[in-house]
Design a protein around this motif. Sequence first.
Motif, PDB file in Angstrom:
ATOM      1  N   LYS A  16       0.848  -1.193   0.000  1.00  7.40           N
ATOM      2  CA  LYS A  16       0.000   0.000   0.000  1.00  7.40           C
ATOM      3  C   LYS A  16       0.893   1.256   0.000  1.00  7.40           C
ATOM      4  N   GLY A  17       1.873   1.287   0.928  1.00  6.06           N
ATOM      5  CA  GLY A  17       2.778   2.423   1.014  1.00  6.06           C
ATOM      6  C   GLY A  17       3.548   2.608  -0.281  1.00  6.06           C
ATOM      7  N   ALA A  18       4.037   1.498  -0.848  1.00  5.74           N
ATOM      8  CA  ALA A  18       4.846   1.575  -2.074  1.00  5.74           C
ATOM      9  C   ALA A  18       4.005   2.121  -3.221  1.00  5.74           C
ATOM     10  N   LEU A  19       2.773   1.664  -3.318  1.00  7.79           N
ATOM     11  CA  LEU A  19       1.880   2.145  -4.393  1.00  7.79           C
ATOM     12  C   LEU A  19       1.578   3.631  -4.187  1.00  7.79           C
ATOM     13  N   SER A  27      -8.297   3.015  -9.120  1.00  5.45           N
ATOM     14  CA  SER A  27      -9.398   3.456  -9.973  1.00  5.45           C
ATOM     15  C   SER A  27     -10.709   2.820  -9.515  1.00  5.45           C
ATOM     16  N   ARG A  28     -11.678   3.671  -9.239  1.00  7.23           N
ATOM     17  CA  ARG A  28     -12.978   3.149  -8.829  1.00  7.23           C
ATOM     18  C   ARG A  28     -13.673   2.485 -10.017  1.00  7.23           C
ATOM     19  N   ARG A  29     -13.495   3.088 -11.200  1.00 10.06           N
ATOM     20  CA  ARG A  29     -14.123   2.550 -12.416  1.00 10.06           C
ATOM     21  C   ARG A  29     -13.672   1.113 -12.674  1.00 10.06           C
ATOM     22  N   LEU A  30     -12.404   0.823 -12.343  1.00 11.05           N
ATOM     23  CA  LEU A  30     -11.878  -0.526 -12.583  1.00 11.05           C
ATOM     24  C   LEU A  30     -12.049  -1.426 -11.350  1.00 11.05           C
ATOM     25  N   GLY A  31     -12.811  -0.951 -10.377  1.00  7.68           N
ATOM     26  CA  GLY A  31     -13.097  -1.774  -9.198  1.00  7.68           C
ATOM     27  C   GLY A  31     -11.849  -2.135  -8.412  1.00  7.68           C
ATOM     28  N   GLN A  32     -10.920  -1.195  -8.315  1.00  4.25           N
ATOM     29  CA  GLN A  32      -9.641  -1.520  -7.671  1.00  4.25           C
ATOM     30  C   GLN A  32      -9.712  -1.408  -6.150  1.00  4.25           C
ATOM     31  N   ASN A  33     -10.177  -2.476  -5.540  1.00 10.40           N
ATOM     32  CA  ASN A  33     -10.148  -2.604  -4.085  1.00 10.40           C
ATOM     33  C   ASN A  33      -9.279  -3.818  -3.791  1.00 10.40           C
ATOM     34  N   PHE A  34      -8.067  -3.552  -3.344  1.00  9.48           N
ATOM     35  CA  PHE A  34      -7.101  -4.639  -3.174  1.00  9.48           C
ATOM     36  C   PHE A  34      -7.307  -5.341  -1.840  1.00  9.48           C
ATOM     37  N   LEU A  35      -7.260  -6.656  -1.897  1.00 10.88           N
ATOM     38  CA  LEU A  35      -7.404  -7.457  -0.685  1.00 10.88           C
ATOM     39  C   LEU A  35      -6.034  -7.537  -0.022  1.00 10.88           C
ATOM     40  N   LEU A  36      -5.884  -6.848   1.106  1.00  5.49           N
ATOM     41  CA  LEU A  36      -4.551  -6.750   1.719  1.00  5.49           C
ATOM     42  C   LEU A  36      -4.337  -7.751   2.855  1.00  5.49           C
ATOM     43  N   ASP A  37      -5.282  -8.646   3.043  1.00 10.20           N
ATOM     44  CA  ASP A  37      -5.139  -9.613   4.129  1.00 10.20           C
ATOM     45  C   ASP A  37      -4.617 -10.931   3.556  1.00 10.20           C
ATOM     46  N   PRO A 198     -15.158  -5.117   4.854  1.00  9.90           N
ATOM     47  CA  PRO A 198     -14.545  -4.013   4.103  1.00  9.90           C
ATOM     48  C   PRO A 198     -13.148  -3.638   4.591  1.00  9.90           C
ATOM     49  N   GLN A 199     -12.880  -3.810   5.886  1.00  4.92           N
ATOM     50  CA  GLN A 199     -11.578  -3.346   6.405  1.00  4.92           C
ATOM     51  C   GLN A 199     -10.390  -4.173   5.919  1.00  4.92           C
ATOM     52  N   LEU A 200     -10.657  -5.282   5.232  1.00  5.78           N
ATOM     53  CA  LEU A 200      -9.531  -6.076   4.710  1.00  5.78           C
ATOM     54  C   LEU A 200      -9.054  -5.574   3.349  1.00  5.78           C
ATOM     55  N   PHE A 201      -9.730  -4.536   2.814  1.00  2.00           N
ATOM     56  CA  PHE A 201      -9.376  -4.023   1.482  1.00  2.00           C
ATOM     57  C   PHE A 201      -8.746  -2.634   1.573  1.00  2.00           C
ATOM     58  N   TRP A 202      -7.985  -2.312   0.550  1.00  6.00           N
ATOM     59  CA  TRP A 202      -7.544  -0.923   0.340  1.00  6.00           C
ATOM     60  C   TRP A 202      -7.800  -0.562  -1.117  1.00  6.00           C
ATOM     61  N   PRO A 203      -8.529   0.525  -1.390  1.00 10.15           N
ATOM     62  CA  PRO A 203      -9.290   1.303  -0.418  1.00 10.15           C
ATOM     63  C   PRO A 203     -10.486   0.487   0.087  1.00 10.15           C
ATOM     64  N   ARG A 204     -11.004   0.927   1.218  1.00 11.55           N
ATOM     65  CA  ARG A 204     -12.094   0.209   1.858  1.00 11.55           C
ATOM     66  C   ARG A 204     -13.395   0.397   1.070  1.00 11.55           C
ATOM     67  N   SER A 209     -18.341  -7.806   1.150  1.00 15.72           N
ATOM     68  CA  SER A 209     -17.969  -8.720   0.065  1.00 15.72           C
ATOM     69  C   SER A 209     -18.082 -10.158   0.559  1.00 15.72           C
ATOM     70  N   ALA A 210     -18.216 -11.062  -0.385  1.00 15.79           N
ATOM     71  CA  ALA A 210     -18.288 -12.489  -0.024  1.00 15.79           C
ATOM     72  C   ALA A 210     -17.784 -13.324  -1.183  1.00 15.79           C
ATOM     73  N   VAL A 211     -17.318 -14.507  -0.833  1.00 17.53           N
ATOM     74  CA  VAL A 211     -16.880 -15.463  -1.848  1.00 17.53           C
ATOM     75  C   VAL A 211     -18.087 -16.320  -2.226  1.00 17.53           C
ATOM     76  N   PHE A 212     -18.201 -16.664  -3.494  1.00 19.90           N
ATOM     77  CA  PHE A 212     -19.152 -17.719  -3.850  1.00 19.90           C
ATOM     78  C   PHE A 212     -18.366 -18.831  -4.537  1.00 19.90           C
ATOM     79  N   LEU A 213     -18.879 -20.034  -4.381  1.00 23.11           N
ATOM     80  CA  LEU A 213     -18.233 -21.213  -4.963  1.00 23.11           C
ATOM     81  C   LEU A 213     -19.222 -21.862  -5.916  1.00 23.11           C
ATOM     82  N   ALA A 214     -18.743 -22.243  -7.073  1.00 22.22           N
ATOM     83  CA  ALA A 214     -19.667 -22.827  -8.056  1.00 22.22           C
ATOM     84  C   ALA A 214     -19.014 -24.031  -8.719  1.00 22.22           C
TER      85      ALA A 214
END
Length: 291
Positions: A16-19, A27-37, A198-204, A209-214
């Motif tokens: 996060k710091g390096a970026l 970018s919000r348009r590109l859905g950039q919420n990085f999972l930092l956990d 939400p707190q596991l992402f940057w930006p929050r 969010s949830a995982v689905f399995l198919a």
Amino acid sequence: MSATDRPDRPPWADFKGALERAGFHPSRRLGQNFLLDDNMARAIASDSGVTAGHFTLEVGPGCGFLSVHLAHAGARLLCVEIDPRLAPIARDFLQPYPDAEVIEADVLASKSSLAPEVLERLPAAGEWTLCANLPYSISGPFLATVAQLQNPPSRVACLVQKEVAERLASAPGDATWGPLSAAFQESYEVTLGRFVPPQLFWPRPKVDSAVFLADLRGDLAAPEERARRMQFFRDLMQRRRKSLRRVLSDLVGGAQATRSLEALDLDPLRRAETLSLPELRALEREARADV
Ligand code: SAM
């Protein structure tokens, strides 16, 4: 050597710091919420069930936080990243894994087709897996497109908005049952997976969010048949609160609608949203049958 004890890997939080220091603005348009956990990323990779030598597609690797766990499991990994700022970072990060490839592309060529450079790399036959933290803006169209492939993934483990995961995993009669649920479940048995706060992402993100399995259905229809059914389910479910007689009449004409409903002994006043998957399939078959 494990992904977490790679000597060249900076501590997780440093990304996060390096970026930020490099002037990167997500970018919000590109859905950039990085999972930092890291534990959560590892758990999602494990949910995918990927094992050594297994072909896996990841859409939107970002910096490669999830990718590295898939690669570490031994996946033959194809990562598709649209952002030219991120693809080289992911490529660098995955450099110790010769079976991981990162290409820079929009995974979708159109709303309902994959980019040719992605399509040509997917296995033409046999089992493969899709695992990703999907960008919100494309999750619906992308998943519907994947479900219609000639050889769709046998297993899907994706992190999406919780509301989308619930829709995908819902059943007829649930408040969340809708066009995407019916269309996707034509090809897949879906279950709701782990919750990701939400707190596991940057930006929050503002949403949960949830995982689905198919898992791909054993009785998968031919691609043209699947595409036709999925379109019919979507058309019918767009107006799921209206009576079957009304919606079906608009789709195939009044006479054909009445004949189809009578043939299946379906109450014309029932709402489309109450139909089970077998009922939807039977109705699609009847509605397009010649009189
Ligand atoms: N996998 C990373 C993680 O878990 O931290 C990033 C996930 S982030 C939710 C979504 C990623 O998808 C971003 O890296 C974004 O640039 C990428 N992306 C957005 N739209 C895309 C598209 N149409 N094709 C390929 N990648 C896309």
